[in-house]
Enzyme design. Structure first.
Site, mmCIF file in Angstrom:
data_model
loop_
_atom_site.group_PDB
_atom_site.id
_atom_site.type_symbol
_atom_site.label_atom_id
_atom_site.label_comp_id
_atom_site.label_asym_id
_atom_site.label_seq_id
_atom_site.Cartn_x
_atom_site.Cartn_y
_atom_site.Cartn_z
ATOM 1 N N ALA A 108 -8.757 -82.902 87.672
ATOM 2 C CA ALA A 108 -8.884 -82.972 89.128
ATOM 3 C C ALA A 108 -9.144 -84.336 89.765
ATOM 4 O O ALA A 108 -8.793 -84.541 90.926
ATOM 5 C CB ALA A 108 -9.981 -82.011 89.562
ATOM 6 N N ASP A 188 -2.340 -81.198 86.563
ATOM 7 C CA ASP A 188 -1.820 -82.528 86.893
ATOM 8 C C ASP A 188 -2.380 -83.505 85.854
ATOM 9 O O ASP A 188 -3.180 -84.382 86.175
ATOM 10 C CB ASP A 188 -2.288 -82.884 88.323
ATOM 11 C CG ASP A 188 -1.667 -84.156 88.847
ATOM 12 O OD1 ASP A 188 -0.483 -84.391 88.597
ATOM 13 O OD2 ASP A 188 -2.389 -84.920 89.526
ATOM 14 N N CYS A 290 3.329 -87.923 87.428
ATOM 15 C CA CYS A 290 3.970 -88.986 88.209
ATOM 16 C C CYS A 290 4.747 -89.865 87.234
ATOM 17 O O CYS A 290 4.707 -91.080 87.293
ATOM 18 C CB CYS A 290 3.006 -89.745 89.100
ATOM 19 S SG CYS A 290 1.569 -90.358 88.272
HETATM 20 N N1 SAM Z 1 -5.050 -84.317 90.253
HETATM 21 C C1 SAM Z 1 -5.656 -85.618 90.508
HETATM 22 C C2 SAM Z 1 -5.443 -85.987 91.965
HETATM 23 O O1 SAM Z 1 -4.426 -85.598 92.518
HETATM 24 O O2 SAM Z 1 -6.292 -86.657 92.553
HETATM 25 C C3 SAM Z 1 -5.095 -86.661 89.568
HETATM 26 C C4 SAM Z 1 -5.279 -86.313 88.115
HETATM 27 S S1 SAM Z 1 -4.896 -87.642 87.006
HETATM 28 C C5 SAM Z 1 -3.180 -87.625 86.966
HETATM 29 C C6 SAM Z 1 -5.311 -86.895 85.487
HETATM 30 C C7 SAM Z 1 -6.798 -86.660 85.306
HETATM 31 O O3 SAM Z 1 -6.968 -85.733 84.250
HETATM 32 C C8 SAM Z 1 -7.579 -87.895 84.902
HETATM 33 O O4 SAM Z 1 -8.634 -88.082 85.803
HETATM 34 C C9 SAM Z 1 -8.103 -87.567 83.509
HETATM 35 O O5 SAM Z 1 -9.379 -88.104 83.264
HETATM 36 C C10 SAM Z 1 -8.150 -86.054 83.551
HETATM 37 N N2 SAM Z 1 -8.051 -85.362 82.250
HETATM 38 C C11 SAM Z 1 -7.311 -85.709 81.172
HETATM 39 N N3 SAM Z 1 -7.457 -84.800 80.198
HETATM 40 C C12 SAM Z 1 -8.293 -83.842 80.660
HETATM 41 C C13 SAM Z 1 -8.815 -82.646 80.122
HETATM 42 N N4 SAM Z 1 -8.503 -82.252 78.886
HETATM 43 N N5 SAM Z 1 -9.645 -81.901 80.886
HETATM 44 C C14 SAM Z 1 -9.979 -82.299 82.136
HETATM 45 N N6 SAM Z 1 -9.523 -83.447 82.692
HETATM 46 C C15 SAM Z 1 -8.684 -84.203 81.986
#
Ligand code: SAM
Length: 379
Positions: A108, A188, A290
């Site tokens: 998130a 995402d 993205c």
């Molecule tokens: N959805 C967000 C927004 O629109 O503001 C952007 C998300 S960004 C692309 C991906 C995020 O997923 C990062 O902050 C990362 O730390 C988190 N992430 C990666 N693996 C994860 C997991 N297994 N569980 C929860 N968060 C995770």
């Protein structure tokens, strides 16, 4: 301050936060004095301040790049949120309704899509003082989760959002009683970020929205300039930098390394997707990146559709004809070739390319649905 380079070809996208304001109110206040433009090209190229109401995503406008909104009351009170148009697609496509029950935003931070989900829920049920639905927002990185917390609060969506700081979505038990009513999930996950505007082959700067579009995090600050210089050097040396799942930067030396890295990212992205398919009451899922690479996009979608869990539980692609109007009308779709010739899946996939004249970042989103929740409890 005028925008430069690739960024100048893109407008600044502004989402009106339905929890705190309306499009009409913002047109009369924050954007009073902006001339109405007919096309994105006019917004970008005409002299003076221009605004275009987006024809696809509700409550979204494009304004002249370089217009500084960071000192406006609307920005500082969370009435408007700077968010690329493409970044608005996932929550809009998911379209959470009261009958969908609770919603999960699995990856998130910093919260653009979490707050968008909240805004959509509120616009569907404006009369509810306290919403009957809960958004569970997970974020593995505790530092980024703090930003998420701040963003959710300023957007006024804190009452309906439960944030799990530092929570790995993959460690969450889908069968837990807490998530019994989760009907919709937005995924995402981390990706190579190759679609980000102004970054060319510098996906390492992958934060969910390009820094220039978010003055709160943005900056002209020293660290960002240093990072820019560092990446400029890397680009000139033909190396590529991407992030791993923990957000660490990895320098990729060659095409072969890049392929291996994309493969690893795709494996992680597929795991996230299959985990989401296991929530017993889930009937809707959106998956987005993205990235412009099919390895992280159509290939992940195809692998998810061909998985045992999808077959056992009845998950299928959200067909174009069944999508919300603005997404059905969006002209750029997935690659049929990358979908192994499956035209229906390719049409269900939504794509954007940063240089195709729509003024948005490179992006990918697909929706999955199933007709009956609990189609199989034991898959
Ligand atoms: N959805 C967000 C927004 O629109 O503001 C952007 C998300 S960004 C692309 C991906 C995020 O997923 C990062 O902050 C990362 O730390 C988190 N992430 C990666 N693996 C994860 C997991 N297994 N569980 C929860 N968060 C995770």
């Amino acid at each position: 301050k005028a925008a430069a380079g690739e960024e100048a070809a893109h407008p600044r996208w502004v989402r009106i936060n339905a929890i705190k304001s309306t499009l009409e109110e913002q047109l009369e206040t924050t954007f009073r004095g902006y001339a109405r433009a007919g096309t994105i090209q006019d917004v970008v190229a005409k002299e003076g301040k221009h605004i275009l109401i987006d024809p696809h995503v509700p409550n979204l406008v494009a304004i002249t790049p370089g217009c500084d909104l960071s000192k406006t009351e609307a920005y500082n009170s969370g009435k408007i949120i700077l968010q690329d148009k493409a970044s608005c697609f996932p929550a809009y496509l998911l379209d959470p309704r009261s009958e969908d029950g609770d919603v999960i935003d699995a990856c998130a931070a910093p919260g653009n899509k979490t707050t968008h989900l909240a805004g959509i829920i509120r616009s569907h049920e404006p009369e509810f003082e306290s919403q009957p639905q809960t958004i569970f927002a997970f974020e593995k990185d505790s530092r980024r989760a703090k930003t998420l917390e701040k963003m959710v609060k300023i957007a006024g969506s804190n009452k309906m959002t439960r944030i799990a700081l530092g929570q790995d979505f993959l460690q969450v038990d889908p069968e837990s009683e807490r998530f019994r009513n989760v009907g919709a999930l937005l995924l995402d996950p981390s990706c190579s970020g190759s679609g980000i505007v102004g970054r060319d082959s510098m996906p390492e700067l992958h934060l969910p929205d390009p820094p220039q579009q978010n003055p709160r995090r943005e900056s002209k600050s020293e660290p960002t300039n240093k990072r820019k210089r560092k990446y400029e050097e890397i680009r000139n040396s033909n190396q590529t930098v991407i992030r791993d799942d923990d957000g660490n930067e990895i320098v990729v030396e060659s095409e072969k390394d890049l392929a291996a890295r994309l493969n690893a990212l795709a494996g992680f992205q597929l795991t996230i997707l299959l985990h989401a398919f296991r929530f017993p009451s889930a009937r809707k899922v959106t998956y987005s990146t993205c990235s412009i690479h099919s390895q992280e996009n159509e290939h992940v979608v195809m692998a998810a559709l061909n998985s045992d869990v999808a077959k056992e539980r009845g998950w299928r692609i959200l067909r174009r004809k069944d999508q919300v109007t603005g997404m059905k009308d969006w002209p750029v779709r997935g690659s049929t070739e990358a979908c192994n010739g499956d035209e229906e899946v390719a049409q269900g996939c939504i794509r954007c390319y940063k240089d195709d004249g729509h003024g948005i970042m490179g992006f990918f989103v697909a929706g999955f649905v199933r007709d009956h929740a609990n189609a199989s409890e034991d898959g």
